[in-house]
Design a protein around this motif. Sequence first.
Motif, PDB file in Angstrom:
ATOM      1  N   GLU A 103      -2.123 -14.873  22.877  1.00  0.00           N
ATOM      2  CA  GLU A 103      -1.868 -14.634  21.492  1.00  0.00           C
ATOM      3  C   GLU A 103      -1.849 -13.197  21.077  1.00  0.00           C
ATOM      4  OE1 GLU A 103      -4.893 -17.336  19.704  1.00  0.00           O
ATOM      5  OE2 GLU A 103      -3.938 -18.886  20.430  1.00  0.00           O
ATOM      6  N   ASP A 104      -3.021 -12.434  21.708  1.00  0.00           N
ATOM      7  CA  ASP A 104      -3.142 -10.947  21.167  1.00  0.00           C
ATOM      8  C   ASP A 104      -2.754 -10.159  22.168  1.00  0.00           C
ATOM      9  OD1 ASP A 104      -4.570 -12.387  19.197  1.00  0.00           O
ATOM     10  OD2 ASP A 104      -6.609 -12.305  20.286  1.00  0.00           O
ATOM     11  N   TYR A 105      -2.658  -9.979  23.582  1.00  0.00           N
ATOM     12  CA  TYR A 105      -2.274  -9.139  24.698  1.00  0.00           C
ATOM     13  C   TYR A 105      -1.036  -9.045  24.762  1.00  0.00           C
ATOM     14  CZ  TYR A 105      -7.581  -9.284  24.739  1.00  0.00           C
ATOM     15  OH  TYR A 105      -8.748  -9.426  24.787  1.00  0.00           O
ATOM     16  N   VAL A 106      -0.416 -10.030  25.357  1.00  0.00           N
ATOM     17  CA  VAL A 106       1.065 -10.047  25.738  1.00  0.00           C
ATOM     18  C   VAL A 106       1.560 -11.492  25.063  1.00  0.00           C
ATOM     19  CG1 VAL A 106       0.725  -8.767  27.813  1.00  0.00           C
ATOM     20  CG2 VAL A 106       0.076 -11.280  27.714  1.00  0.00           C
ATOM     21  N   PRO A 107       1.842 -11.628  23.808  1.00  0.00           N
ATOM     22  CA  PRO A 107       2.374 -12.558  23.086  1.00  0.00           C
ATOM     23  C   PRO A 107       3.596 -13.111  23.656  1.00  0.00           C
ATOM     24  CG  PRO A 107       2.311 -10.770  21.704  1.00  0.00           C
ATOM     25  CD  PRO A 107       1.528 -10.178  22.797  1.00  0.00           C
ATOM     26  N   GLU A 108       3.860 -14.424  24.136  1.00  0.00           N
ATOM     27  CA  GLU A 108       5.338 -14.977  24.232  1.00  0.00           C
ATOM     28  C   GLU A 108       5.694 -14.067  25.630  1.00  0.00           C
ATOM     29  OE1 GLU A 108       7.689 -14.901  21.068  1.00  0.00           O
ATOM     30  OE2 GLU A 108       6.663 -16.017  19.936  1.00  0.00           O
ATOM     31  N   ASP A 109       4.879 -13.417  26.377  1.00  0.00           N
ATOM     32  CA  ASP A 109       5.451 -12.712  27.558  1.00  0.00           C
ATOM     33  C   ASP A 109       4.499 -13.358  28.680  1.00  0.00           C
ATOM     34  OD1 ASP A 109       6.633 -11.197  29.422  1.00  0.00           O
ATOM     35  OD2 ASP A 109       5.586  -9.438  28.713  1.00  0.00           O
ATOM     36  N   CYS A 110       4.811 -14.465  29.233  1.00  0.00           N
ATOM     37  CA  CYS A 110       3.902 -15.112  30.470  1.00  0.00           C
ATOM     38  C   CYS A 110       4.244 -14.360  31.429  1.00  0.00           C
ATOM     39  CB  CYS A 110       4.512 -16.530  30.476  1.00  0.00           C
ATOM     40  SG  CYS A 110       4.161 -17.703  29.268  1.00  0.00           S
ATOM     41  N   GLN A 111       5.394 -13.631  31.978  1.00  0.00           N
ATOM     42  CA  GLN A 111       5.631 -13.124  33.061  1.00  0.00           C
ATOM     43  C   GLN A 111       4.791 -11.701  33.073  1.00  0.00           C
ATOM     44  OE1 GLN A 111       9.980 -12.680  33.716  1.00  0.00           O
ATOM     45  NE2 GLN A 111      10.165 -14.645  33.819  1.00  0.00           N
ATOM     46  N   SER A 169     -10.271 -15.353  28.522  1.00  0.00           N
ATOM     47  CA  SER A 169      -9.870 -16.099  27.662  1.00  0.00           C
ATOM     48  C   SER A 169      -8.217 -16.257  27.868  1.00  0.00           C
ATOM     49  CB  SER A 169     -10.271 -15.666  26.240  1.00  0.00           C
ATOM     50  OG  SER A 169      -9.449 -16.556  25.269  1.00  0.00           O
ATOM     51  N   HIS A 170      -7.671 -17.274  28.153  1.00  0.00           N
ATOM     52  CA  HIS A 170      -6.291 -17.448  28.292  1.00  0.00           C
ATOM     53  C   HIS A 170      -5.369 -17.319  26.784  1.00  0.00           C
ATOM     54  CE1 HIS A 170      -2.320 -19.510  28.914  1.00  0.00           C
ATOM     55  NE2 HIS A 170      -2.539 -18.763  30.323  1.00  0.00           N
ATOM     56  N   ASP A 171      -6.062 -17.996  26.089  1.00  0.00           N
ATOM     57  CA  ASP A 171      -5.637 -18.206  24.746  1.00  0.00           C
ATOM     58  C   ASP A 171      -5.548 -16.608  24.148  1.00  0.00           C
ATOM     59  OD1 ASP A 171      -5.389 -20.602  24.729  1.00  0.00           O
ATOM     60  OD2 ASP A 171      -7.167 -21.145  23.531  1.00  0.00           O
ATOM     61  N   ALA A 172      -6.583 -15.915  24.215  1.00  0.00           N
ATOM     62  CA  ALA A 172      -6.612 -14.457  23.787  1.00  0.00           C
ATOM     63  C   ALA A 172      -5.695 -13.446  24.446  1.00  0.00           C
ATOM     64  CB  ALA A 172      -7.968 -13.552  24.145  1.00  0.00           C
ATOM     65  N   HIS A 173      -5.340 -13.697  25.610  1.00  0.00           N
ATOM     66  CA  HIS A 173      -4.184 -12.925  26.266  1.00  0.00           C
ATOM     67  C   HIS A 173      -2.890 -13.480  25.706  1.00  0.00           C
ATOM     68  CE1 HIS A 173      -7.083 -11.741  29.064  1.00  0.00           C
ATOM     69  NE2 HIS A 173      -6.293 -11.048  29.914  1.00  0.00           N
TER      70      HIS A 173
END
Length: 246
Positions: free
Chosen positions: A121-129, A115-119
Amino acid sequence: MPRRYYPIAILTGLFFIAALTGYLTPDEQRQAPTRTLLNNKAGKVIFAHASHVELQNQECVTCHHTSTNEQRPLQCSRCHVKRFDAGFLANHPSEFDQTQCVHCHHRTATIENFSHDAHTEDYVPEDCQACHHDKSIEPEPQSCSNCHKENATEGMISLKEASHSRCADCHDDFFEAGPKGCKKCHARKTEGLTPAPQRCSSCHEESIDMLIPTTTNAYHAQCRGCHEHQSSGPYGDDSCYKCHMK
């Protein structure tokens, strides 16, 4: 022949007919065994099959994990052999019905469990890098497959290698679990499987006995695992004698 031998001759004939009938009867028409004798170096095991079937309320799929609860699932040792040697690789395609190939072989595996959304929103919020490259390589986050293809090219690793190496930074426990960890992200797809499936090594780096347990490992994992889960029956390292006979 003297008459006193007639009863013996008749009984012998009846036993012969019964044995021949049992031998010639197709597997799917035979009843499930009451007990099964398992031979191995640690000592023979008499497995009480009928009592386990009763305990599981006739749910064959509880133990026969490739089954859709058909009444005559494959014997464990048909797939879980003692060793996956060259003889097995050469002969096993002719020993199974083609409908059974999908139990081990699958056409491909999707990442629908990821789940891309879960990552985001929950795992690395606002840190795409945390997953994507920095802006010197990837000014804006994009799909990994835009650059990384199925096969590696000069100067560019494959999509599988790129994804796995990046995911392992956080999810090393998935990879430590071996093939069992695959389902955390991947879902097997069996639709459209060809009559000549690819070798396991075309996708999997692990040896076959790591993908499919041998006879001993399969029985130990299934039997001991269930006993431990149910807190009933032998499963500890000091309980071997409860199943194995010397």
